[in-house]
Scaffold this motif. Structure first.
Motif, short mmCIF file in Angstrom:
data_model
loop_
_atom_site.label_atom_id
_atom_site.label_comp_id
_atom_site.label_asym_id
_atom_site.label_seq_id
_atom_site.Cartn_x
_atom_site.Cartn_y
_atom_site.Cartn_z
N ASN A 111 4.29 -4.06 4.20
CA ASN A 111 5.56 -4.22 3.67
C ASN A 111 6.21 -5.43 4.47
OD1 ASN A 111 4.97 -1.84 2.09
ND2 ASN A 111 6.47 -0.58 3.39
N ASN A 147 7.26 -8.65 1.50
CA ASN A 147 8.61 -8.55 0.74
C ASN A 147 9.24 -10.04 0.92
OD1 ASN A 147 8.46 -5.70 0.64
ND2 ASN A 147 9.16 -5.45 2.51
N ASP A 163 14.28 -4.81 0.16
CA ASP A 163 12.91 -4.57 0.78
C ASP A 163 12.96 -4.73 2.39
OD1 ASP A 163 12.47 -3.67 -1.87
OD2 ASP A 163 11.19 -5.36 -2.19
#
Length: 141
Positions: free
Chosen positions: A7, A11, A16
Motif C-alpha cells: 500500500n 498510493n 490512501d
C-alpha cells in the motif's frame, strides 16, 4: 506486513496515504498476536517471528516520524514559525492590494490585457485565414 508495504508503494492519493499511515501505526494487533502466540505456542521460532514483525513495524514507524518536516522543532517553535508565515502572507497581501490601486499599475494591467486580447484576436484571424486558404482542412473547431 507485506500488504501494508505494498500500500505504501502504490498510493498516489493523499487519503490512501493517511489510511496507510493509520494502519502502519496500529500496533495493538501485533501485540495481541505476540500474546496469543505466547499463550498457545511453545515454538521459539514462531515467537521470534511475531516479535520480529512487531520490531519491524516499530522501526518503520520511527523512520516515518523521523522523516516528518519540523520534528526537530518544539511545538512552541512550530507555532511561532507558523505565525511568522501567517504574518508574512498578510503583509504581502496588503502590499499587493496597495500597489494594485496605483495608477501606474492599473495602466500597466490594462495595457497587458489589451496586448493579450490583440494577440488572441490575431491568432484567431491567422487560424481563420489558414482555413480559408485550404490549409488545415482537417482541423476541428
Amino acid at each position: 506486513m507485506s500488504n501494508t508495504m505494498n500500500n505504501n508503494n502504490n498510493n498516489d492519493n493523499g487519503d490512501d496515504d493517511t489510511n496507510t499511515l493509520f494502519v502502519d501505526f496500529q500496533l495493538q494487533p501485533l501485540v495481541l498476536d505476540i500474546l496469543s502466540v505466547l499463550r498457545e505456542s511453545q515454538d521459539d521460532l514462531e515467537i521470534a517471528r511475531v516479535v520480529s514483525v512487531f520490531n519491524d513495524r516499530v522501526a518503520r514507524c520511527q523512520r516515518i516520524l523521523d522523516e516528518l518536516p519540523g520534528v526537530e522543532l518544539s511545538r512552541a517553535q512550530q507555532l511561532e514559525k507558523y505565525q511568522s508565515f501567517e504574518n508574512s502572507i498578510a503583509h504581502k497581501t496588503q502590499l499587493i492590494q496597495k500597489y494594485s490601486q496605483l495608477d501606474v499599475m492599473k495602466k500597466g494591467i490594462m495595457d497587458k490585457i489589451n496586448v493579450d486580447n490583440n494577440n488572441d484576436n490575431n491568432d484567431n484571424n491567422d487560424n481563420n485565414d489558414n482555413n480559408e486558404n485550404g490549409e488545415f482542412e482537417g482541423m476541428i473547431e
